[in-house]
Design a protein around this motif. Structure first.
Motif, PDB file in Angstrom:
ATOM      1  N   GLU A  38      41.849  36.470  43.051  1.00 23.84           N
ATOM      2  CA  GLU A  38      43.252  35.970  43.126  1.00 23.84           C
ATOM      3  C   GLU A  38      44.208  35.852  44.243  1.00 23.84           C
ATOM      4  O   GLU A  38      45.210  35.464  44.174  1.00 23.84           O
ATOM      5  CB  GLU A  38      44.070  36.547  41.826  1.00 23.84           C
ATOM      6  N   CYS A  78      44.073  35.890  36.023  1.00 30.68           N
ATOM      7  CA  CYS A  78      43.398  34.917  36.699  1.00 30.68           C
ATOM      8  C   CYS A  78      44.790  33.829  37.492  1.00 30.68           C
ATOM      9  O   CYS A  78      45.742  34.041  37.046  1.00 30.68           O
ATOM     10  CB  CYS A  78      42.592  34.175  35.798  1.00 30.68           C
ATOM     11  N   SER A 134      40.181  30.951  39.733  1.00 29.09           N
ATOM     12  CA  SER A 134      39.680  32.476  39.969  1.00 29.09           C
ATOM     13  C   SER A 134      38.136  32.448  39.622  1.00 29.09           C
ATOM     14  O   SER A 134      37.905  31.911  38.652  1.00 29.09           O
ATOM     15  CB  SER A 134      40.088  33.433  38.897  1.00 29.09           C
ATOM     16  N   LEU A 169      49.838  32.621  38.773  1.00 27.38           N
ATOM     17  CA  LEU A 169      49.072  33.865  38.508  1.00 27.38           C
ATOM     18  C   LEU A 169      49.364  34.296  36.941  1.00 27.38           C
ATOM     19  O   LEU A 169      50.319  34.362  36.736  1.00 27.38           O
ATOM     20  CB  LEU A 169      49.533  35.004  39.572  1.00 27.38           C
TER      21      LEU A 169
END
Length: 464
Positions: free
Chosen positions: A464, A139, A188, A149
């Motif tokens: 994402e 996520c 996300s 990330l």
């Protein structure tokens, strides 16, 4: 009436899919549920027939009986279309219903759990205090002004305690140091699995003929992997009951809200309607201010349909057609060549493959039911195929596959940071790969079964 051909045009088709407020109760189509199909949608429900077992002085069958109607099925091929602003992508309702649960961005928070904080380079660090919902294995998170990330997580006693394989300074932000207890926000949106799933209403418009299905459940979701064209996502939905509507001509002046309808040839057109559809008067350009007129009753013997709303201006020989909401394409299509595959956290050399999630639904009924009354999901069947070329490490892959080893696998679709969709599979049990041929090269074709860990955690789909 004379402008368009009498034969339906196969390249004019659209669909709308809505999550039902009440399971099995037909939901009205809306613009947000619009789907632009990649190819022709197929939708059918055929009542079964039983031949009479009576014997006579003839070899002919003398009677045939219609059975209770089995569930229908609709297949909807699409391209993955993602939005730039983080709003719902195309077919959001279908994917949410396929998985069972949807969690919006900015729902879950946590905190950095490192006594000295973290610097701008660290790729894994401890966290605690996860609240608000699901913290998925892959996520995008935000700490202060930096987006990160996360490629994987570590869990202790069912709680996420560490983020790993982090890409710092994600989506145009700047990597920076952060203090202990700094707030972490999951940016996300998450599609997650659940035991219970929402039911769907499906509307398919084939030129001027409309079909609908109620009480639908997604039985199959497929993401093919290739290097050509747009990124496909293919859905199959089983449903309890189908209805329909087509164009017709008004015969005589309507009596209140009761309309006698005929075909172009003058025959009874009431057989072309079921209750629940919406219609409009195209001669009068009257669609009830964009809402359509709902058909509340159909009398096929009398050749009439009844609608709600005021239709005082409708007249003899006016033409009516099915109504659907005016809709525009949602999101931008994603190209297949932008897909990325990560095996155990590393980018994998894949030439083609697929991710498929099947959740067959059994429909049950009682004596006296014309259509299925209950639906029960069966055990999921989730699999991946990852086909590459045979390289010098091919024998190692064969040996590992022979023993059935497990790896986490992630698939990412989309060209830009901040506009991607990822499928995360924490446990993939790989089978023995098969050596094949692609032109002048050998291939190594692998299949894997996707397994759960503790609860509903075999698949996560995140933006994402």
């Amino acid at each position: 009436m004379g402008k368009c051909p009498e034969i339906g045009l196969s390249n004019i088709q659209a669909a709308w899919v809505e999550i039902e407020d009440v399971s099995g109760v037909l939901q009205k189509p809306t613009a947000k549920g619009y789907i632009r199909p990649r190819g022709n949608i197929s939708m059918t429900q055929t009542p079964g027939q039983s031949a009479s077992e009576e014997l006579s002085e003839s070899l002919n069958v003398s009677e045939q009986f219609q059975n209770a109607v089995e569930a229908g099925e609709v297949s909807i091929p699409t391209y993955l279309r993602l939005t730039d602003d983080g709003s719902h992508m195309q077919a959001h309702a279908v994917l949410a219903a396929a998985m069972g649960k949807y969690q919006a961005a900015d729902t879950v928070t946590a905190a950095v759990n490192e006594a000295l904080g973290i610097d701008e380079e660290v790729a894994e660090f401890a966290i605690d205090g996860v609240t608000g919902g699901i913290f998925p294995p892959r996520c995008v998170i935000q700490i202060d002004d930096e987006k990160i990330l996360v490629g994987n997580t570590e869990m202790t006693a069912g709680a996420v305690t560490k983020v790993m394989q982090c890409v710092r300074g994600y989506a145009g932000t700047t990597a920076a140091a952060h203090d202990d207890d700094a707030v972490i926000t999951v940016k996300s949106a998450v599609y997650a699995q659940d035991v219970c799933r929402d039911s769907l209403s499906i509307w398919v418009k084939n030129d001027r003929v409309l079909q609908w299905g109620r009480g639908g459940y997604v039985s199959s979701t497929e993401f093919p992997l290739s290097n050509e064209s747009g990124q496909q996502v293919n859905y199959t939905i089983s449903f309890a009951e189908m209805g329909w509507a087509g164009p017709a001509i008004i015969k005589g002046a309507p009596s209140g809200n009761v309309i006698t309808v005929k075909t172009l040839g003058g025959d009874n057109a009431a057989w072309g309607y079921t209750e629940g559809v919406y219609i409009q008067n195209v001669t009068k350009n009257d669609d009830n201010s964009g809402a359509g007129y709902r058909v509340t009753a159909v009398d096929r013997n009398a050749g009439t349909i009844t609608v709600d709303g005021s239709i005082t201006s409708w007249a003899d020989e006016d033409e009516i057609e099915p109504w659907t909401p005016k809709s525009q394409s949602i999101g931008n299509p994603v190209e297949s060549r932008t897909a990325l595959v990560f095996i155990n956290g590393y980018a994998g050399g894949i030439r083609e493959g697929s991710f498929t999630m099947n959740t067959p639904t059994e429909y049950k009924m009682l004596i006296g039911d014309k259509y299925p009354r209950f639906s029960v999901d069966t055990q999921r069947e989730i699999s991946v195929t990852m086909n590459g070329y045979l390289d010098r490490d091919g024998a190692v892959a064969i040996g590992r596959g022979y023993e059935g080893y497990e790896v986490p696998v992630s698939l990412a679709f989309g060209p830009d940071e901040g506009r991607r969709l990822a499928v995360t599979l924490p446990r993939v049990k790989l089978n023995t790969p098969e050596i094949g041929v692609d032109g002048a090269a050998f291939t190594l074709d692998r299949t894997g079964t996707v397994l759960g860990r503790d609860y509903e955690d075999a698949v996560y789909i995140t933006t994402e």
